[in-house]
Design an enzyme around this catalytic site. Structure first.
Site, mmCIF file in Angstrom:
data_model
loop_
_atom_site.group_PDB
_atom_site.id
_atom_site.type_symbol
_atom_site.label_atom_id
_atom_site.label_comp_id
_atom_site.label_asym_id
_atom_site.label_seq_id
_atom_site.Cartn_x
_atom_site.Cartn_y
_atom_site.Cartn_z
ATOM 1 N N LEU A 16 0.690 -1.211 -0.049
ATOM 2 C CA LEU A 16 0.159 -0.050 -0.038
ATOM 3 C C LEU A 16 0.812 1.304 -0.135
ATOM 4 O O LEU A 16 0.323 2.349 -0.233
ATOM 5 C CB LEU A 16 -0.749 0.032 1.090
ATOM 6 C CG LEU A 16 -2.031 -1.251 1.321
ATOM 7 C CD1 LEU A 16 -2.844 -0.997 2.380
ATOM 8 C CD2 LEU A 16 -3.024 -0.833 -0.070
ATOM 9 N N HIS A 136 9.659 -14.218 1.301
ATOM 10 C CA HIS A 136 9.983 -13.641 -0.207
ATOM 11 C C HIS A 136 11.095 -14.831 -0.616
ATOM 12 O O HIS A 136 12.088 -14.807 -0.028
ATOM 13 C CB HIS A 136 10.543 -12.357 -0.300
ATOM 14 C CG HIS A 136 10.638 -12.111 -1.437
ATOM 15 N ND1 HIS A 136 10.211 -11.143 -2.404
ATOM 16 C CD2 HIS A 136 11.678 -12.388 -2.387
ATOM 17 C CE1 HIS A 136 10.720 -11.134 -3.535
ATOM 18 N NE2 HIS A 136 11.762 -11.831 -3.683
ATOM 19 N N HIS A 174 3.701 -15.283 -3.329
ATOM 20 C CA HIS A 174 4.089 -14.966 -4.968
ATOM 21 C C HIS A 174 4.934 -16.050 -5.397
ATOM 22 O O HIS A 174 5.669 -15.557 -6.183
ATOM 23 C CB HIS A 174 4.334 -13.676 -5.165
ATOM 24 C CG HIS A 174 5.581 -13.024 -4.321
ATOM 25 N ND1 HIS A 174 6.698 -13.868 -4.243
ATOM 26 C CD2 HIS A 174 5.759 -12.083 -3.547
ATOM 27 C CE1 HIS A 174 7.672 -12.885 -3.429
ATOM 28 N NE2 HIS A 174 7.153 -11.980 -3.203
ATOM 29 N N ASP A 247 0.095 -9.141 -4.389
ATOM 30 C CA ASP A 247 1.581 -8.658 -4.361
ATOM 31 C C ASP A 247 1.399 -7.428 -5.667
ATOM 32 O O ASP A 247 2.249 -6.813 -6.124
ATOM 33 C CB ASP A 247 2.629 -9.632 -5.178
ATOM 34 C CG ASP A 247 4.027 -8.989 -5.158
ATOM 35 O OD1 ASP A 247 4.234 -8.022 -3.923
ATOM 36 O OD2 ASP A 247 4.820 -9.461 -5.540
#
EC number: 3.5.2.3
Length: 343
Positions: A16, A136, A174, A247
Site C-alpha cells: 500500500l 519472499h 507470490h 502482490d
C-alpha cells in the site's frame, strides 16, 4: 449476462506504500476486499510493533466511508528481531505475521535478513505464539540466474526452515514456479502459498518478446509458460494450500519506464476481475471462491467474510493510468480491456 456471486475476497499480500500514495492505494484495495495482509517494506521498514501499529492507523484513516476494509499488519524481520518483539507484536492483536526479506531480494529489502540463523530465535517465538512466517522465496546470490532464484531458495533454505520448525505456519509468497507448486503441495499442512493474478495470466514472453514491457517486470520475475501453467493448475485445483495474494506493488510511471526500472506490477485496480479471467481460461470459475475467499482465512485461522460480491461478465476499458499520490501509476492491462467487472 453471466454473473458470479462469491463470498467477499481478501488479499493476502499487498503493498500500500505510505504518505501521499496511501489514499489512492487504499481506495483501490478497499472497493471489495474485506482484508489485506499489508507488506512492511516501507522506508524505513516496519521493524517493530510501534511502527507497524502507527502504519495501521495511517491506513485506517484513508479507508473510505462505508467500507469495512481491515488491514492485517506484518512485522519486517531483521537480523536483530527479538523473541520479545514477536510476543509484543502478537499481543497487539493487529499484527498477524512476520516477513522474511532476504537482504537485497526486492524493493526496500536492504534492511532484511543477512543470515537465517540470525532469526532462528524469532522463529522459535513465532512458532510458540502462533504467528505466521511470510517468505519472499528468492536467494540473492548474484551468481544465481534470476530465473532460478526461487527454485534454489526452496532447495537450499526453505526446505531446512520447514524441517527445523515443523509447527511454524509458513506462507511462500507470490510463487512463480512448478518447483514451488510441487514443494507446497508435498509439504505439511503448515505450508501454503499465495499466487498473483499477473503470474497466472502472463509469462516472460509477455514481458520480453517483441519489445520490453516494463510494467510486467516484478520480483519474483515472470517465468516460462510451463511454470505459468503449473500455477494455473494449482490455483484451480481446489487445493486449500493456495490462495489469493495480488502482490500489487505500485511505482510512479517514471520509475517504471526508466533505464533501470523498479520491480512491481499494479493490479489492485482490478484484482478479482483479473483472477476471474485467469480461472475462466482454465474452465475453473467454480474454484475461484475457495481460492479468493476461503483458503486464506482458513490458513490464518480467521473467520471467512460473511457478505458477498457479484462479478459480471462485461468488458470495460482500463484507464492508461491512475493517480498515485503526486504521480501516476500505470496498471496491468492499461489502455486495454478486462472481461469481468464487479457489480
Amino acid at each position: 449476462m453471466t454473473t458470479l456471486t462469491i463470498t467477499r475476497p481478501d488479499d493476502w499480500h499487498i503493498h500500500l506504500r505510505d504518505g501521499a500514495q496511501l489514499k489512492d492505494t487504499v481506495r483501490d484495495i478497499s472497493r471489495y476486499m474485506g482484508r489485506a495482509i499489508v507488506m512492511p517494506n516501507l522506508v524505513p521498514p516496519a521493524i517493530d510493533t510501534e511502527t507497524a501499529l502507527a502504519y495501521y492507523d495511517r491506513i485506517k484513516a484513508q479507508v473510505p466511508a462505508g467500507s469495512q476494509f481491515e488491514p492485517l499488519m506484518v512485522l519486517y524481520l531483521t537480523d536483530k528481531t527479538s523473541p520479545e518483539e514477536i510476543r509484543k507484536a502478537k499481543a497487539s492483536g493487529k499484527i498477524v505475521a512476520a516477513k522474511l526479506y532476504p537482504a537485497g531480494a526486492t524493493t526496500n529489502s536492504d534492511s532484511g535478513v543477512t543470515d537465517l540463523k540470525n532469526i532462528y530465535p524469532a522463529l522459535e517465538a513465532m512458532q510458540e505464539v502462533g504467528m505466521l512466517f511470510l517468505v519472499h522465496g528468492e536467494v540473492t546470490d548474484s551468481s544465481i540466474d534470476i530465473f532460478d532464484r526461487e527454485r534454489v531458495f526452496i532447495e537450499n533454505i526453505l526446505s531446512k526452515i520447514v524441517a527445523d520448525f515443523p509447527k511454524l505456519k509458513i506462507v511462500l509468497e507470490h510463487i512463480t514456479t512448478k518447483d514451488a507448486v510441487d514443494f507446497v503441495t508435498q509439504a505439511s499442512d503448515n505450508v501454503a502459498a499465495t499466487i498473483t493474478a499477473h503470474h497466472l495470466l502472463y509469462n516472460r514472453n509477455h514481458m520480453l518478446a517483441g519489445g520490453i514491457r516494463p510494467h510486467f517486470y516484478c520480483l519474483p520475475i515472470l517465468k516460462r509458460n510451463t511454470h505459468q501453467q503449473a500455477l494455473l493448475g494449482a490455483a484451480a485445483s481446489g487445493n486449500k494450500k493456495f490462495f489469493l495474494g495480488t502482490d500489487s506493488a505500485p511505482h510512479a510511471k517514471d520509475r517504471k519506464e526508466a533505464a533501470c526500472g523498479c520491480a512491481g506490477s499494479y493490479t489492485a485496480h482490478a484484482a478479482i476481475e483479473l483472477y476471474a479471467e485467469a480461472f475462466e481460461s482454465v474452465n475453473a470459475l467454480d474454484k475461484l471462491e475457495a481460492f479468493a475467499s476461503f483458503n486464506g482465512p482458513d490458513f490464518y485461522n480467521l473467520p471467512r467474510n460473511s457478505d458477498t460480491i457479484t462479478l459480471v461478465k462485461k468488458s470495460w476499458d482500463v484507464p492508461v493510468s491512475y493517480p498515485l499520490g503526486d504521480n501516476n501509476v500505470v496498471p496491468i492491462r492499461a489502455g486495454e480491456q478486462i472481461d469481468w467487472q464487479v457489480e
